[in-house]
Design an enzyme around this catalytic site. Structure first.
Site, PDB file in Angstrom:
ATOM      1  N   SER A   1       0.826  -1.217   0.000  1.00 16.14           N
ATOM      2  CA  SER A   1       0.000   0.000   0.000  1.00 16.14           C
ATOM      3  C   SER A   1       0.854   1.258   0.000  1.00 16.14           C
ATOM      4  O   SER A   1       0.455   2.285   0.545  1.00 16.14           O
ATOM      5  CB  SER A   1      -0.913   0.006   1.226  1.00 16.14           C
ATOM      6  OG  SER A   1      -0.142  -0.106   2.422  1.00 16.14           O
TER       7      SER A   1
ATOM      8  N   GLY B   1       1.647   0.995  -4.923  1.00 15.86           N
ATOM      9  CA  GLY B   1       0.525   0.128  -4.595  1.00 15.86           C
ATOM     10  C   GLY B   1      -0.791   0.880  -4.531  1.00 15.86           C
ATOM     11  O   GLY B   1      -1.834   0.397  -4.999  1.00 15.86           O
TER      12      GLY B   1
ATOM     13  N   LYS C   1      16.648  -1.233 -14.977  1.00 15.05           N
ATOM     14  CA  LYS C   1      16.534   0.194 -15.302  1.00 15.05           C
ATOM     15  C   LYS C   1      16.776   1.062 -14.073  1.00 15.05           C
ATOM     16  O   LYS C   1      17.241   2.202 -14.188  1.00 15.05           O
ATOM     17  CB  LYS C   1      15.178   0.487 -15.936  1.00 15.05           C
ATOM     18  CG  LYS C   1      13.971   0.108 -15.072  1.00 15.05           C
ATOM     19  CD  LYS C   1      13.401   1.278 -14.310  1.00 15.05           C
ATOM     20  CE  LYS C   1      12.228   0.869 -13.448  1.00 15.05           C
ATOM     21  NZ  LYS C   1      11.523   2.022 -12.861  1.00 15.05           N
TER      22      LYS C   1
END
EC number: 1.1.1.8
Length: 392
Positions: A43, A47, A248
């Site tokens: 979260s 998220g 990346k």
């Protein structure tokens, strides 16, 4: 309705089950499967941004998904209030995504096992160093036919060389492999040029789902994430999709170092190009058979460019150079309790390359780790680029 329109048994008094299926169709009018229950594990900023999308799409496809989306929240006290209660009462993650409304069908649950109970789709979106511990708590608690999808951009370094054929890879294990190994379920991945604040603002962007069972699992997963402003393409080359998402962040650290040193866009472009070259070689070495086309999906070049200009890893590494503070201090000041995944991924990548004797062939990846670890000065990065094997 006349008898000629209704399939009947020989005695014309009752319908046979097979006749009903032939008349109505086995996959349309008669539902054979109940809607899928979805849980978001995590979260944070990313998220919560994804929860806005999933909360919307699940309501758009009531035949496919249960409308209630559970989101596992690691409980915190924010301004004297429990974060989970704020999310459930005010529908806002005031710490990690302030100012953005979460759909009212997204329900915060603080107990991990409870949040996943009965779920058919698990969306993993937590820092990659916590995945193993989370999965171990779920062992034996979820059905074998549960689908998982990882939005986690990182890798796992298996120091014991146990598990998914990691010995020949110097301990390399993908997050999806770690989840699958522990929970014994199928795992897909979602990566792309998706800066969380822009996704939360509903800005148009693209993402790539890597799904080995594309025909079986791809359509459902695409429905779960695909919106007018979050466009999904599904490919089978899941390993490449996932490694692009992890590596990346390492390249973005190098871009941040050059920004901190005061170099311009030409130097950053060189970092991006050389970083892309090392990424393609890394993927091909550790996971032979990758599809070059995958690097042209959102998970590849697009995500690399976006992260090197706007991501948190670039931001933290620029400040690391300019302030002279430790990486931990800079993260604490800039990331509101979150962490940059690039330095940790760089360390794990370096350890596995060193173990297989390949660190010299990936000088940019190696330099990023050594700078983060204090073994090399940031100013030495440009010498590393200048003497890169691509220029020899």
């Amino acid at each position: 309705m006349s008898s000629s329109r209704i399939p009947q048994c020989e005695n014309s008094s009752r319908l046979s089950l097979s006749s009903i299926f032939r008349y109505f169709g086995t996959t349309s009018t008669i539902a054979t499967m109940s809607p899928k229950k979805v849980t978001i594990i995590g979260s944070g900023n990313w998220g919560s941004a994804i929860a806005r999308i999933v909360g919307s799409t699940t309501k758009s496809f009531p035949d496919e998904f249960d409308p209630t989306v559970r989101m596992w929240v690691f409980e915190e006290i924010v301004n004297g209030e429990k974060l989970s209660e704020v999310i459930n009462n005010r529908h806002e993650n005031i710490k990690y995504l302030p100012g953005k409304v979460l759909p009212n069908n997204v329900v915060a649950v603080t107990d991990l096992v409870e949040s996943c109970e009965g779920s058919n789709v698990l969306v993993f979106v937590v820092p990659h160093q916590f995945v193993k511990g989370i999965c171990e708590k779920l062992v034996g608690k979820i059905p074998a036919d549960t689908q998982a999808i990882s939005l986690i951009k990182g890798i796992s370094f298996d120091k014991t060389n146990q598990g998914v054929s990691t010995e020949k890879r110097g301990g390399l294990k993908l997050i999806s492999e770690e989840i699958k190994e522990i929970l014994k379920i199928e795992v897909s991945v979602l990566m792309g040029a998706n800066l969380a604040p822009e996704v939360a603002n509903d800005n148009f962007c693209e993402a790539t789902i890597g799904c080995k069972r594309k025909a079986e699992d791809g359509p459902l997963l695409k429905k779960l994430f695909h919106t007018d402003n979050f466009r999904i393409n599904v490919v089978e080359d899941a390993h490449t999709v996932e490694l692009c998402g992890a590596l990346k962040n390492v390249v973005a650290c190098a871009a941040g170092f050059t920004d901190g040193l005061g170099y311009g866009d030409n130097t950053k472009a060189a970092v991006i190009r050389l970083g892309l070259m090392e990424t393609t070689k890394f993927v091909e070495h550790y996971y032979p058979g990758s599809n070059l086309q995958t690097f042209f999906e959102s998970c590849g070049i697009a995500d690399l460019i976006t992260t090197c200009y706007g991501g948190r890893n670039r931001k933290v590494c620029e400040a690391f150079v300019k302030t002279g503070k430790s990486m931990a201090e800079v993260e604490k000041e800039l990331l509101n309790g979150q962490s940059a995944q690039g330095p940790l991924t760089a360390e794990e990548v370096y350890l596995m390359m060193h173990k297989t004797g390949l660190d010299a062939k990936f000088p940019l990846f190696t330099a990023v780790h050594k700078i983060c670890a204090g073994e090399m000065k940031p100013a030495e990065l440009v010498d590393c680029l200048r003497n890169h094997p691509e220029h020899m």
